[in-house]
Design a protein around this motif. Structure first.
Motif, mmCIF file in Angstrom:
data_model
loop_
_atom_site.group_PDB
_atom_site.id
_atom_site.type_symbol
_atom_site.label_atom_id
_atom_site.label_comp_id
_atom_site.label_asym_id
_atom_site.label_seq_id
_atom_site.Cartn_x
_atom_site.Cartn_y
_atom_site.Cartn_z
ATOM 1 N N GLY A 183 77.658 -37.519 55.753
ATOM 2 C CA GLY A 183 76.812 -36.420 56.340
ATOM 3 C C GLY A 183 75.771 -37.193 57.394
ATOM 4 N N GLU A 187 76.953 -36.794 61.451
ATOM 5 C CA GLU A 187 75.587 -36.786 62.627
ATOM 6 C C GLU A 187 74.973 -37.596 63.551
ATOM 7 O OE1 GLU A 187 70.325 -36.730 61.516
ATOM 8 O OE2 GLU A 187 72.132 -36.491 60.044
ATOM 9 N N THR A 190 79.115 -36.953 66.062
ATOM 10 C CA THR A 190 78.792 -35.470 66.733
ATOM 11 C C THR A 190 78.355 -35.936 67.968
ATOM 12 O OG1 THR A 190 79.149 -34.608 65.010
ATOM 13 C CG2 THR A 190 78.350 -33.136 66.320
ATOM 14 N N GLN A 219 82.152 -27.353 55.607
ATOM 15 C CA GLN A 219 80.695 -27.594 56.990
ATOM 16 C C GLN A 219 80.535 -29.064 57.537
ATOM 17 O OE1 GLN A 219 77.415 -27.558 54.076
ATOM 18 N NE2 GLN A 219 77.995 -25.469 53.490
ATOM 19 N N LEU A 220 80.233 -29.783 57.230
ATOM 20 C CA LEU A 220 80.433 -31.151 58.482
ATOM 21 C C LEU A 220 81.871 -31.045 59.484
ATOM 22 C CD1 LEU A 220 80.115 -34.195 56.027
ATOM 23 C CD2 LEU A 220 78.867 -33.365 56.714
ATOM 24 N N LYS A 223 80.510 -28.949 61.371
ATOM 25 C CA LYS A 223 79.684 -29.066 63.055
ATOM 26 C C LYS A 223 80.192 -29.986 64.060
ATOM 27 C CE LYS A 223 75.773 -30.401 59.511
ATOM 28 N NZ LYS A 223 74.904 -31.200 58.585
ATOM 29 N N THR A 224 81.124 -30.698 64.028
ATOM 30 C CA THR A 224 82.046 -30.993 65.042
ATOM 31 C C THR A 224 82.699 -30.883 65.989
ATOM 32 O OG1 THR A 224 83.819 -31.669 63.828
ATOM 33 C CG2 THR A 224 82.388 -33.497 62.893
#
Length: 347
Positions: A183, A187, A190, A219-220, A223-224
């Motif tokens: 994670g 973070e 991204t 989910q990761l 996010k990207t």
């Protein structure tokens, strides 16, 4: 065979047994396979149990049962249940000597500390773990198989062979779960992705996600903007170390990082959480890069520099491979354990 004769001349022949009683493959499994194979070059060393590669030297229970009543045997356990089994064998064979390696990345419970007091020798992987155990131990860090983990002839070609697109890869290798820090990696990375087109850099997670962690991994990826590749568990893993230009290990805690050593041996530029044992392996800026666990901003700045300067990443990776070959081979670990076994036998 020559190594075995030399050992017998110096300290007396003995049988060393490494049990493996875990139902699935873990980092301890890989360590058991690696060290049994290497120790077998020095002395008679066998594994007992399941879920190990077929080429790992083994001993049948029937042979072990016979030999513990006739000759000295060192039982080297890596988990509590394996140490308990060793205690039972000691009731049968008076010459059974117990060695226990503490692998955990967190302080042990009372039961573990109690059990280890029955072992003639305790092995720890770093100074922090040694302090947790509350009794003297032998510090023996893991080593890497330098015959298997080698730099590629052409890293760009090695990455292309993985078929993920882009000229270079930046990623994390290992079990996918929050405590491993993927994670933090996402973070940190991204906000940088718009600076680097998909034709240049491809982000990837290589590893198994189980249960609820599968949804978390997805989910990761979202996010990207879908650029993150979830490659899943990969065996063999060597082509990934050889293909990635930058490997990030953002784990929050760990007793010892084999991913770090394997990546270094393959000439991959490694960006690693500054866990207590890590600075003794990585020289920041020369053989890798360090950041404080959980420091997303610090990790982001390191990634920004390396993604903008791939030649710097390449040179640091070359330095790391040279350092690994000089200091971190599994042969060093095997020789250190051989001395531990002699101490367990009082020789």
């Amino acid at each position: 065979m020559r190594a075995e004769r030399e050992w017998g001349t110096d300290g007396g022949a003995l049988l060393v047994v490494h049990p493996h009683f875990h139902r699935r493959r873990t980092g301890v499994t890989a360590h058991t396979e690696r060290i049994v194979t290497e120790l077998a070059r020095l002395m008679e060393t066998r594994a007992v149990g399941g879920n190990l590669e077929e080429d790992v030297p083994r001993i049948a229970w029937s042979e072990l049962w016979r030999r513990i009543r006739q000759e000295p045997v060192v039982w080297h356990a890596h988990r509590n249940n394996e140490l308990l089994a060793g205690l039972l064998l000691r009731w049968v064979g008076q010459e059974v000597r117990l060695v226990y390696t503490r692998h955990g990345g967190k302080p042990p419970g009372r039961f573990t500390r109690f059990l280890t007091r029955f072992a003639e020798q305790l092995v720890t992987l770093n100074a922090q773990s040694a302090g947790w155990m509350g009794r003297p131990s032998q510090l023996v860090p893991h080593g890497v198989d330098l015959e298997r983990f080698t730099p590629p002839v052409d890293r760009d070609a090695a990455w292309k062979a993985l078929g993920l697109g882009g000229r270079r890869g930046v990623g994390v290798v290992g079990r996918i779960r929050p405590s491993k820090g993927q994670g933090d990696y996402v973070e940190a990375l991204t906000p940088l992705l718009p600076e680097f087109p998909a034709s240049e850099w491809t982000p990837v997670l290589v590893g198994l996600a189980k249960g609820r962690d599968q949804a978390w991994a997805e989910q990761l990826r979202v996010k990207t903007g879908g650029r993150l590749v979830l490659a899943g568990e990969q065996r063999p893993v060597v082509p990934w170390y050889q293909g990635l230009s930058v490997l990030v290990n953002p784990t929050h805690f760990e007793s010892f990082s084999m991913v770090m050593l394997e990546a270094m041996a393959c000439g991959c530029c490694t960006v690693m959480s500054r866990l207590p044992h890590v600075p003794s392996f990585i020289e920041h800026g020369r053989t890798g890069f360090l950041f404080e666990p959980g420091n997303v901003a610090g990790l982001r700045e390191l990634l920004r520099q390396l993604l903008h300067e791939p030649e710097r990443a390449r040179q640091v990776g070359l330095n790391a491979a040279e350092e690994a070959r000089a200091r971190f081979g599994v042969a060093n670990e095997a020789r250190a354990l051989a001395r531990v076994y002699q101490s367990a036998l009082g020789r």
